[in-house]
Scaffold this motif. Sequence first.
Motif, PDB file in Angstrom:
ATOM      1  N   GLY A   1       0.934  -1.347   0.166  1.00 28.51           N
ATOM      2  CA  GLY A   1       0.123   0.076  -0.090  1.00 28.51           C
ATOM      3  C   GLY A   1       0.981   1.339  -0.017  1.00 28.51           C
ATOM      4  N   PHE A   2       0.387   2.516   0.271  1.00 29.11           N
ATOM      5  CA  PHE A   2       1.198   3.685   0.118  1.00 29.11           C
ATOM      6  C   PHE A   2       0.184   4.758   0.805  1.00 29.11           C
ATOM      7  N   ALA A   3       1.103   5.802   1.348  1.00 28.85           N
ATOM      8  CA  ALA A   3       0.362   6.924   2.055  1.00 28.85           C
ATOM      9  C   ALA A   3       1.141   8.161   1.162  1.00 28.85           C
ATOM     10  N   CYS A   4       0.062   8.925   1.070  1.00 33.35           N
ATOM     11  CA  CYS A   4       0.553  10.231   0.365  1.00 33.35           C
ATOM     12  C   CYS A   4       0.000  11.416   1.312  1.00 33.35           C
ATOM     13  N   GLY A   5       0.852  12.416   1.127  1.00 32.81           N
ATOM     14  CA  GLY A   5       0.345  13.459   2.246  1.00 32.81           C
ATOM     15  C   GLY A   5       1.510  14.600   2.379  1.00 32.81           C
ATOM     16  N   PRO A   6       1.263  15.559   3.126  1.00 31.56           N
ATOM     17  CA  PRO A   6       2.164  16.818   3.369  1.00 31.56           C
ATOM     18  C   PRO A   6       3.812  16.224   3.655  1.00 31.56           C
ATOM     19  N   ALA A   7       4.807  16.927   3.221  1.00 29.72           N
ATOM     20  CA  ALA A   7       5.891  16.329   3.399  1.00 29.72           C
ATOM     21  C   ALA A   7       6.473  16.173   4.646  1.00 29.72           C
ATOM     22  N   PRO A   8       6.089  17.168   5.629  1.00 27.46           N
ATOM     23  CA  PRO A   8       6.530  16.808   7.044  1.00 27.46           C
ATOM     24  C   PRO A   8       5.905  15.804   7.781  1.00 27.46           C
ATOM     25  N   VAL A   9       4.698  15.328   7.205  1.00 28.74           N
ATOM     26  CA  VAL A   9       3.848  14.207   7.937  1.00 28.74           C
ATOM     27  C   VAL A   9       4.726  12.918   7.263  1.00 28.74           C
ATOM     28  N   ILE A  10       4.784  12.860   6.004  1.00 32.00           N
ATOM     29  CA  ILE A  10       5.086  11.784   5.345  1.00 32.00           C
ATOM     30  C   ILE A  10       6.787  11.306   5.723  1.00 32.00           C
ATOM     31  N   HIS A  11       7.442  12.621   6.008  1.00 32.00           N
ATOM     32  CA  HIS A  11       8.758  12.571   6.461  1.00 32.00           C
ATOM     33  C   HIS A  11       8.992  11.712   8.013  1.00 32.00           C
ATOM     34  N   GLU A  12       7.890  12.094   8.695  1.00 32.43           N
ATOM     35  CA  GLU A  12       8.088  11.420  10.135  1.00 32.43           C
ATOM     36  C   GLU A  12       7.309   9.950   9.823  1.00 32.43           C
ATOM     37  N   MET A  13       6.652   9.838   9.310  1.00 33.55           N
ATOM     38  CA  MET A  13       5.747   8.415   8.924  1.00 33.55           C
ATOM     39  C   MET A  13       6.966   7.488   8.631  1.00 33.55           C
ATOM     40  N   THR A  14       7.901   8.124   7.282  1.00 34.36           N
ATOM     41  CA  THR A  14       8.807   7.306   7.002  1.00 34.36           C
ATOM     42  C   THR A  14       9.975   6.906   7.957  1.00 34.36           C
TER      43      THR A  14
END
Lengths: 393, 161
Positions: free
Chosen positions: A248-261
Amino acid sequence: MLDYQKLLNPTILNIKPSGIRKFFGIVEEMDDVITLGVGEPDFQTPWHIRQAGIRSLEEGKTRYTSNWGLEELRREISNYMSRRFQLSYNHRSEILVTVGGSEAIDGAIRTLVSPGDEVLIPIPSFVCYGPITQMAGGVPVYIETKAEDGFRLTAKALKEKITSKTKMLILPFPNNPTGAIMEREHLEEIAQVLKDTNIIILSDEIYCELTYGGKSHVSIASIDGMYERTVVVGGFSKAYSMTGWRLGFACGPAPVIHEMTKLHQYAIMCAPTTAQYAAIEALRNGDDDVKRMVDEYDMRRRLVIDGFNKMGLKCFEPKGAFYVFPSIGITGMSSEEFCEKLLYSKKVALVPGNAFGYCGEGHIRASYCYSVSHLKKALERIAEFLEEIKNQK
Amino acid sequence: MNIKLLKLLNQNAKYSVHDLAVMLDMSDEEVKQEIESMEREGLIRGYKAVIDWEKLDGAYVSALIELKVSPQPDAGFEDIAKRIMKFNEVESVYLMSGAFDLCVIVKGKTFQEVAMFVAKQLATMEYVLSTSTHFVLRRYKEQDIELVDSDVDDRRKISLC
């Protein structure tokens, strides 16, 4: 002897196992059951997609990928989001490839929810959001959706539940188990409520390819003012019949995706490599497969709605996913009682509606991920069952 | 002409008119008329069962015969193809591109019977230049239907997702 009850994290201990588990156990043990019980496509993963996975193995692509996922795949996801939903995500900073949509949901909640934060969860819905919220120390706040509203989330119901502690709204549409969708105008209402708040939306769009009757899916992220506050969760399981590949995947604002990563990097490393190669093929050449499967689901959907309505189990017309959620009000039974009796007397397995939240009581979920002849057989037996209980009265 | 209706019938000719109507969002009457008109126009040529003959030991063998034929002025391959298709032993006849001209599928009870039919009836026909017989040894898939190792449903019986 260790006392495990004292060793285990009290938060997980406090998460009640679904009461439905016992019923599920009985179903799994029983032979010759005609089941409409699973939310998993009956189609095999299209052969060219499987082949892409096989080819990657032959070429020795058996190592970890980047934590974010293969760049090539993230580019394809970016193209896909733009061509299907007019959403623009940078593949370098705004897309994370995950182990199924499930990991993306878990990651987004754990990245955003702090202890005490409230998470708004429309029900009936898939069962994962509440427990994951609790594990993050958050507080699930359930919002009932109703048959008379087409099981949509309404602005009114949403407003009533917002407090100063509200951190996140889960938007699980197209919906499991009701089959409800949110059309643009309904999403705009929700956007009106959220636009001047700090509430983040976690939009679980795993069923986005499966909509019927000319209604194509609209993502809330494409509604004015919502893009910056939305994490969209997508995946390959339902659309491409790739449940077992876990991608699957998640798409979203860079700061959120950065921490999710960051979380993903520590907890998971990366999504399965073989599945990522197969997914590239799915996104590049899978449109026709999706169309073929959607056409097939649509015909079955009409057959099943017609079947339930004819036997007097009123069936809201689902426009998405692959479930129907008829009311069993006329029988006077509870969902579990109905499902148990049906199972014992006719060997047909359905899921009691209350498994998806208390307000699903009085409904049953039937999946139409089955062949037409299988569906017909199940419907016949349910009709017989209803006749029998009518005569007993 | 309704392509979706045709596809469904091609999938399973036993669907009832009512089920077809529900699946296609049409009325029963519309489906009935549509089918009748497609039958009348010869778009639908017939309905039959797909049978796994291997289950009936010794009841059925078939062969693909490659036929080279000298085409006739005006008629080309048409006349000879039409004559060949009249034999009860002949299941299918196709005009082919490539190394040979007509592909004929012949059926019989035994290999012997098929071979004799080819030798006596087909090979001796006027304008037939040569035949080459290929016996079918095993059928894996017939008209979209898998005859061996069909996919089994290995999903769980019940789940929330």
